[in-house]
Enzyme design. Sequence first.
Site, short mmCIF file in Angstrom:
data_model
loop_
_atom_site.label_atom_id
_atom_site.label_comp_id
_atom_site.label_asym_id
_atom_site.label_seq_id
_atom_site.Cartn_x
_atom_site.Cartn_y
_atom_site.Cartn_z
N THR A 40 36.15 35.07 30.90
CA THR A 40 36.34 33.62 30.96
C THR A 40 35.51 32.89 29.94
O THR A 40 35.91 31.85 29.41
CB THR A 40 35.99 33.11 32.38
OG1 THR A 40 36.95 33.63 33.28
CG2 THR A 40 35.99 31.61 32.45
N TYR A 54 43.65 29.29 33.49
CA TYR A 54 43.38 29.51 32.05
C TYR A 54 43.67 30.97 31.75
O TYR A 54 43.93 31.78 32.65
CB TYR A 54 41.92 29.20 31.72
CG TYR A 54 40.94 30.04 32.53
CD1 TYR A 54 40.46 29.57 33.75
CD2 TYR A 54 40.56 31.31 32.12
CE1 TYR A 54 39.61 30.33 34.52
CE2 TYR A 54 39.71 32.08 32.89
CZ TYR A 54 39.23 31.58 34.08
OH TYR A 54 38.39 32.35 34.86
N THR A 120 33.39 37.85 34.35
CA THR A 120 32.48 37.86 35.52
C THR A 120 32.92 38.85 36.59
O THR A 120 32.13 39.23 37.44
CB THR A 120 32.42 36.46 36.14
OG1 THR A 120 33.74 36.07 36.54
CG2 THR A 120 31.83 35.45 35.17
N ASP A 121 34.21 39.26 36.57
CA ASP A 121 34.70 40.11 37.66
C ASP A 121 33.94 41.43 37.77
O ASP A 121 33.63 41.88 38.86
CB ASP A 121 36.20 40.42 37.48
CG ASP A 121 37.06 39.21 37.81
OD1 ASP A 121 38.29 39.35 37.80
OD2 ASP A 121 36.49 38.14 38.05
N LYS A 193 28.60 39.14 41.89
CA LYS A 193 29.44 37.94 41.98
C LYS A 193 29.79 37.74 43.45
O LYS A 193 30.41 38.59 44.07
CB LYS A 193 30.70 38.11 41.14
CG LYS A 193 31.60 36.89 41.08
CD LYS A 193 32.75 37.14 40.11
CE LYS A 193 33.70 35.95 40.03
NZ LYS A 193 34.81 36.20 39.06
N GLU A 314 24.01 55.46 61.83
CA GLU A 314 25.14 55.50 62.78
C GLU A 314 26.07 56.68 62.48
O GLU A 314 27.07 56.88 63.16
CB GLU A 314 25.95 54.19 62.69
CG GLU A 314 25.23 53.00 63.31
CD GLU A 314 26.18 51.81 63.42
OE1 GLU A 314 25.89 50.81 62.76
OE2 GLU A 314 27.21 51.90 64.12
N1 DAS Z 1 39.30 37.71 34.79
C1 DAS Z 1 37.89 37.38 34.83
C2 DAS Z 1 37.11 38.41 34.02
O1 DAS Z 1 37.45 38.64 32.85
C3 DAS Z 1 37.58 36.06 34.24
C4 DAS Z 1 36.13 35.78 34.32
O2 DAS Z 1 35.71 35.29 35.36
O3 DAS Z 1 35.37 36.10 33.39
O4 DAS Z 1 36.17 38.98 34.58
#
Ligand code: DAS
Length: 357
Positions: A40, A54, A120-121, A193, A314
């Site tokens: 992103t 986007y 970010t994923d 995240k 457990e």
């Molecule tokens: N699709 C997500 C990624 O590329 C967009 C982001 O949040 O960066 O990880």
Amino acid sequence: MLKETLTTRWLLALLASVLVSSAALAADKPNVVILATGGTIAGAGAEATNSATYQAAKVPVDKLIAGVPQLAAVANVRGEQIFQIASESITNDNLLALGKRVSALVKQSDVDGVVITHGTDTLEETAYFLNLVVHTDKPIVVVGSMRPGTAMSADGMLNLYNAVSVAASKDARGKGVLVTMNDEISSGRDVAKTVNIRTEAFKSPWGPLGMVVEGKNYWFRLPAKRHTMNSEFDIDKIEALPSVGIAYGYGNVSDTAYRALVANGAKAIIHAGTGNGSVSKAVVPFLVEARGQGVQVIRSSHVNAGGFVLRNAEQPDDKYDWVVAHDLNPQKARILATVALTQTQDSKELQRMFWEY
Ligand code: DAS
């Protein structure tokens, strides 16, 4: 004739002063390399109101750098576009290529720090991977953004400025791979995240290491687990990463997903368990069978504020020869298991690594 000579000399003197001053400017600033992978932070939407609609991985690294001219006051920055992908599509081969490039760069005397711009994923996975395998005490900072640069109140510019500022900082050395999001400096090992649509998305169960505000770092704690220079894993000696899969535990679960992973060649299964990494009685028999076939079984927890799985709490881990992932979430447990299996097939060694890293 005299006039021409004087003009030439004046021009040469001017050129020399410009060259000296730029060299002087460059000499007094750290050199930071930005490796761009997509995400992103390189995304673009149609309108400024598109903070969530986007396309990721569109803007090239040189445009990212040009978009934050203030970087030049912090460091001599240059960019490399190593990939241009949304990070949900990152593969083990991408991780290997990125790790090897980072390792080569930090060996260079003219590189003081490295920033990786990333989706970010899976940012938390890449940050942990580099934390495990790159032998350096130079700052390596992974950064992303929750909004594309085309959106109002986009977070990427300041996140990138903070990342370069931290990567250029001497006091960021030796702290392992870092993540700068939302003004916080987090450990690449701990941070994850936790929400998918707010700028305050990245959290560590044990808190950030510090904050960066207007280019200054404020540190509050140090990483406790082994990393980078103190790691037994070395990217320069790793040529392939084994397949490790994750299967999710939930009510009414069957062993279908676990069977598919093993049939597809997984060398270890990360059980993303309920609660304390608990395993449904519908799944236990197959996991015992898989362990008997040499597949490692690692119990993690999918509780979202951070699990804490202990041996034999457990589930009879000793009896089944299973491993527990300690406080690592399933996706980070996959990273450690993937790296660890390049070194050992012994479950007791694996368990040691899960306690130490
Ligand atoms: N699709 C997500 C990624 O590329 C967009 C982001 O949040 O960066 O990880």
